[in-house]
Every structure is written in structure tokens, then in C-alpha cells.
Enzyme design. Sequence first.
Site, PDB file in Angstrom:
ATOM      1  CB  VAL A  38      -0.952   0.002   1.233  1.00 10.62           C
ATOM      2  CG1 VAL A  38      -1.692   1.335   1.346  1.00 10.62           C
ATOM      3  CG2 VAL A  38      -1.937  -1.139   1.141  1.00 10.62           C
TER       4      VAL A  38
ATOM      5  CE  LYS B 251       9.372  -3.709   1.819  1.00  9.96           C
ATOM      6  NZ  LYS B 251       8.204  -3.796   2.672  1.00  9.96           N
TER       7      LYS B 251
ATOM      8  CB  THR C 102      -3.308  -3.970  10.336  1.00  9.98           C
ATOM      9  OG1 THR C 102      -3.887  -4.149   9.023  1.00  9.98           O
ATOM     10  CG2 THR C 102      -3.005  -2.513  10.543  1.00  9.98           C
TER      11      THR C 102
ATOM     12  CD  GLU D  37      -5.721  -0.440   0.323  1.00  9.38           C
ATOM     13  OE1 GLU D  37      -5.972  -0.588  -0.880  1.00  9.38           O
ATOM     14  OE2 GLU D  37      -5.680  -1.387   1.132  1.00  9.38           O
TER      15      GLU D  37
ATOM     16  NE  ARG E  52      -9.547  -3.600  -8.825  1.00  9.64           N
ATOM     17  CZ  ARG E  52      -9.991  -3.459 -10.070  1.00  9.64           C
ATOM     18  NH1 ARG E  52     -10.753  -4.375 -10.592  1.00  9.64           N
ATOM     19  NH2 ARG E  52      -9.655  -2.408 -10.793  1.00  9.64           N
TER      20      ARG E  52
ATOM     21  CB  CYS F 213      -7.410  -7.697   1.214  1.00  9.35           C
ATOM     22  SG  CYS F 213      -5.908  -6.855   0.712  1.00  9.35           S
TER      23      CYS F 213
HETATM   24  C1  UGA Z   1      -9.321  -6.528  -2.530  1.00  9.21           C
HETATM   25  C2  UGA Z   1     -10.365  -5.474  -2.931  1.00  9.21           C
HETATM   26  O1  UGA Z   1     -10.905  -5.783  -4.225  1.00  9.21           O
HETATM   27  C3  UGA Z   1      -9.743  -4.080  -2.974  1.00  9.21           C
HETATM   28  O2  UGA Z   1     -10.761  -3.110  -3.259  1.00  9.21           O
HETATM   29  C4  UGA Z   1      -9.132  -3.785  -1.598  1.00  9.21           C
HETATM   30  O3  UGA Z   1      -8.488  -2.523  -1.568  1.00  9.21           O
HETATM   31  C5  UGA Z   1      -8.094  -4.852  -1.280  1.00  9.21           C
HETATM   32  O4  UGA Z   1      -8.736  -6.138  -1.282  1.00  9.21           O
HETATM   33  C6  UGA Z   1      -7.532  -4.527   0.089  1.00  9.21           C
HETATM   34  O5  UGA Z   1      -8.273  -4.578   1.057  1.00  9.21           O
HETATM   35  O6  UGA Z   1      -6.377  -4.073   0.161  1.00  9.21           O
HETATM   36  P1  UGA Z   1      -7.368  -7.835  -3.830  1.00  9.21           P
HETATM   37  O7  UGA Z   1      -7.188  -8.625  -2.565  1.00  9.21           O
HETATM   38  O8  UGA Z   1      -6.173  -7.307  -4.527  1.00  9.21           O
HETATM   39  O9  UGA Z   1      -8.327  -6.559  -3.560  1.00  9.21           O
HETATM   40  O10 UGA Z   1      -8.074  -8.800  -4.840  1.00  9.21           O
HETATM   41  P2  UGA Z   1      -9.485  -8.910  -5.591  1.00  9.21           P
HETATM   42  O11 UGA Z   1      -9.312  -8.538  -6.998  1.00  9.21           O
HETATM   43  O12 UGA Z   1     -10.557  -8.243  -4.835  1.00  9.21           O
HETATM   44  O13 UGA Z   1      -9.686 -10.504  -5.524  1.00  9.21           O
HETATM   45  C7  UGA Z   1      -9.752 -11.161  -4.249  1.00  9.21           C
HETATM   46  C8  UGA Z   1      -9.998 -12.641  -4.430  1.00  9.21           C
HETATM   47  O14 UGA Z   1     -11.318 -12.875  -4.903  1.00  9.21           O
HETATM   48  C9  UGA Z   1      -9.072 -13.329  -5.440  1.00  9.21           C
HETATM   49  O15 UGA Z   1      -8.675 -14.570  -4.906  1.00  9.21           O
HETATM   50  C10 UGA Z   1      -9.931 -13.516  -6.667  1.00  9.21           C
HETATM   51  O16 UGA Z   1      -9.542 -14.614  -7.454  1.00  9.21           O
HETATM   52  C11 UGA Z   1     -11.300 -13.751  -6.032  1.00  9.21           C
HETATM   53  N1  UGA Z   1     -12.438 -13.375  -6.910  1.00  9.21           N
HETATM   54  C12 UGA Z   1     -12.621 -12.095  -7.294  1.00  9.21           C
HETATM   55  C13 UGA Z   1     -13.338 -14.353  -7.280  1.00  9.21           C
HETATM   56  O17 UGA Z   1     -13.208 -15.538  -6.920  1.00  9.21           O
HETATM   57  N2  UGA Z   1     -14.422 -13.994  -8.059  1.00  9.21           N
HETATM   58  C14 UGA Z   1     -14.626 -12.722  -8.473  1.00  9.21           C
HETATM   59  O18 UGA Z   1     -15.627 -12.461  -9.185  1.00  9.21           O
HETATM   60  C15 UGA Z   1     -13.702 -11.742  -8.082  1.00  9.21           C
END
Ligand code: UGA
Length: 491
Positions: free
Chosen positions: A11, A35, A85, A150, A153, A280
Site C-alpha cells: 500500500v 528494503k 495490520t 484504500e 486491488r 485482504c
Molecule cells: C481486494 C479489494 O478488491 C480491494 O478493493 C481492496 O483494496 C483490497 O482487497 C484490500 O483490502 O487491500 P485484492 O485482494 O487485490 O483486492 O483482490 P481482488 O481482486 O478483490 O480478488 C480477491 C480474491 O477474490 C481473489 O482470490 C480472486 O480470485 C477472487 N475473486 C474475485 C473471485 O473468486 N471472483 C470474483 O468475481 C472476483
Amino acid sequence: MRIAIVGSGYVGLVTGACLADLGHEVILVDNDQAKLASLQRGEVPIHENFLPELLARHRGGRLRLSGDLAASARESEAVFIAVGTPPTEQGDADLSYVESVARDISGSISSYTLVIEKSTVPVYTSNWIRKVMLRNGAKAGMFDVASNPEFLREGTAVTDFLYPDRIVVGSDTEPSSAVLREIYEPLTSGRYYREPHAIPRPEGAREQFPVLVVTSTKSAELIKHASNAFLAMKISFINAVSSVCETVGADVKQVCQGIGLDSRIGPRFLNPGIGYGGSCFPKDLLAFRSVARECGMDFRLLDEVIRINEEQRHRFLRKVRSALWTLRGKRLAVLGLAFKGGTDDIRESPAIFLVQALVQEGSQIVAYDPAAMPRAKEVLPAAVEYATDPYEAAQGVDALLILTEWEEFAQLDLPRLAGAMKYPIVVDGRNLYDGPAMTEHGFTYYSVGRATAVPEDHATPVASNVPGIQPSVEMPQAHSHGQPSLQERKA
Ligand code: UGA
């Protein structure tokens, strides 16, 4: 504006690089000297689109690196806290890093400074940061604490930052919202988008300039947890629906289209699969549940979201068994180890869980992932082999499993793939293909929430030994996953 960002993880790094691109003077602070040295050398520790070019563009100019938190805070008008966190054993967020930053900057506040929570934190954290700072000598009136969650993704974090759906600003005083308005002014006014060097608008992003949603700090803290919980709920919902589809012989893709076109529901985050993972959703759901418990509320809906998500992996494992009968000694190609496409992150990846389970059942795994193999090697059993591309992975295998939704896995050369495999069986945990296209190339194709597609000359009776999956007759492109359809059972 002069801004310090504490924590150069995922982030902090993205936020720092993007704020520098908006024209601010940013100091990225970390206590990990190794780092900092690696960033200084120009290395980019995470796989993130556009991040290498933004870091190269601003490193040493508008983006400086420092190990000195107190000095960095002293010369900054705004300090973003972007430290980890992680979850505790009980599932709530460990806020000790946030607390230690609050303590360490207390003595450095000599003119009005805005302290901004960027890490995902439970409601009331801003109150605690304020209390800790006052206890450690910061003068009331010289600082405020705001929340600016934030919604980035992984994989698309830079464009998510620069082309957001909304910017949430939780602040309880006028000066603090004024600082945040100024920080994001290049986006809200559209000024950034007119600059020749601007990172291009991604496909599908809104045309309008982003709006700033100003709320209380507590509301902003809740918005973050509630957003992630809602998205995870959408995924678990469609995964549960996909299981019903398999049982009755319906097609979850058609169901998704039918429900997603309702503008109140929307089509996004309705892709069924092997469950959500990452750093997340799993962590935030546990933390949100803990917050609710502390407030005296038993938020059981979240328990169910988590339960369905775990069940989804096990269900997939049963599907692999039903496709192959026995697993011991079978050679399986695995495409995808990251928790989703476009990232090298394997934290809480359902793909990693599945590879471990298959190895335990005696299968021989040869895996390929475009980015996550180095990280996966650190956690997977030594017996797992790695390939340099999908076709090498597929060489001589009994079946191929698709576990991550990488774009390149949706564009495979199917005849070449079929030619490489011992048996052309694909078990797709991400629904990247359609049955007819697969059977045309001779594949037997298992997916999630849709009928198993079998080439016409392969439609043979199969007996399943898998609990929960009934013995059935596989029909050319017309059958659910090893289960008779409801109509057939009624008949
Ligand atoms: C997620 C949120 O989408 C972000 O908005 C947020 O900022 C972030 O967490 C966070 O809290 O920092 P991220 O973890 O990068 O982002 O990933 P996502 O794209 O949301 O996907 C999460 C999981 O859900 C992945 O394993 C993905 O494969 C799965 N997924 C997603 C599905 O199985 N089906 C879907 O339709 C969408």
C-alpha cells in the site's frame, strides 16, 4: 504538499509513487534497511503494473526514501500510516505497528500535521492514534487524525489509485478535510488526467473525475471493512449458487448474466471459482467479525461467507477426484499459483492450498505461474516440479488444472495443449473456457457451476467414488459435474 508515507509495503509503495506522480513531495519511510537499499538500487519488490515506471520516474526526485521516521514526520504536512495490520490468533487486527508509529511521530509535530490512516484498521483506531499521540507529548490543536482507506486491488493498484470509483476521506475537522482535498485535487479537478505523462485510463474505468466522499473518521473506517466484506459475500454467494447449478444441471454463467444485468446487483465480483484468497478478504472478514463481536453483535452472515469460501476449495478437490477416480501416482499440471491473476502474491491462495492437498494425496504436480513461482517454491513441498510455460507443464499429464485467472491461461493454444497431454482432461477452477470450444479439441472439460463437457466419442458411464458426488453418466456437453441433473433424477 510535503507528505511522509510510513511503511513501504504494497500500500505504501503504490500510494507514495502515485502521490509523487500527482506532483507531491513524498518521503517513503521504512525501518527495514535492506528494503530501503533494494528500493534505492531501483529494485521493485512487488509485481504491479506501472509501478516500476513510476518509481523510476520519481526516485531521488519527488520520491525520497528514509529510515528516519521522526525527521520525515517533522518536515511533512501529512503523514500516511501504511504499516501492516496482520491478524492475531483470534482473528482481530494486530495494531501494534500502528501504535508504535503514532508514538514515534508524537515528538516531531511542530506545526499542524495531519496523520492519515491508510492501512485497513478497525473502527476506533483513529481515536486510539489520537490518544497515543497526546499521551506521548503531541499538542492538541497541532494535529488531527483522519482515515483515508484504500480500495486498491493487487495487480491494478496504480490505475485503481489514479482512476478510483471514489476517494473516501474520513475526517472530523475542517482543516483535516482541507488537507486531504488538496492532496487529491489533481484527481478530483481532472488536472492530472490532462498531463502528457499521466498513466493512461484503464479500460472500463469511469470517465468522470473521481468524487471525494467526506465522512466521519469512524464511518470511513467502517466503509473499508464493509466494502471488503460485501465483495467477499458476493463471491461466496455466487459460489453457493454455482453449487446449486451443478446439482440441478443449470449454467452459472447464464445465471450470472441474468442477475448481473440488474443494475442494482451489477456483474462484477460474480465470477464463481475456487474461492477468494489474498492478504485482504480473509484477514478483513475475520477482523470485521471481531469488531462486530466487540460491539456485542454476532455477525453470523460473515461466518457463512467464510464457510462457503472454505468449502469451495474442498468441493474443487472432490471434482478433481471425480474426474480422475484415484489421485495417487497421477501426474497433474497446475496452471496458476497466485491468489488471482496479475500478481505474484500467494498469500491465502486457494491454488497453494490445492497443490498441497493434491501432493498429500500422492499426486505428482508440475506447476506453472507467470509470476508467482519464486514465492510458491518457498512454501510448496520439494516434490513439486515447475515448468517454464503451460505447454511444458502439460507434457504427458493425466489432467490439467486451472487454478488462477491469469489472462494468458484464457488464450491457450488448445490443439498444442491437447497434443502435449497424456489424457486431455481439464479441470478449470476459474471458468476460463466454454464447454463446446473444449470438446471440439477433444478435451473433457470440468468447470465450476456448469455441465461437464465431454467429446461425443467419450461419453461413457462413469462411477464416482467421491463422497457428495453421485455416480452418473457423462453426456456430451450436457451434464453437471458428475451429478445427474434434477430433471434426470426426477425422470
Ligand atoms: C481486494 C479489494 O478488491 C480491494 O478493493 C481492496 O483494496 C483490497 O482487497 C484490500 O483490502 O487491500 P485484492 O485482494 O487485490 O483486492 O483482490 P481482488 O481482486 O478483490 O480478488 C480477491 C480474491 O477474490 C481473489 O482470490 C480472486 O480470485 C477472487 N475473486 C474475485 C473471485 O473468486 N471472483 C470474483 O468475481 C472476483
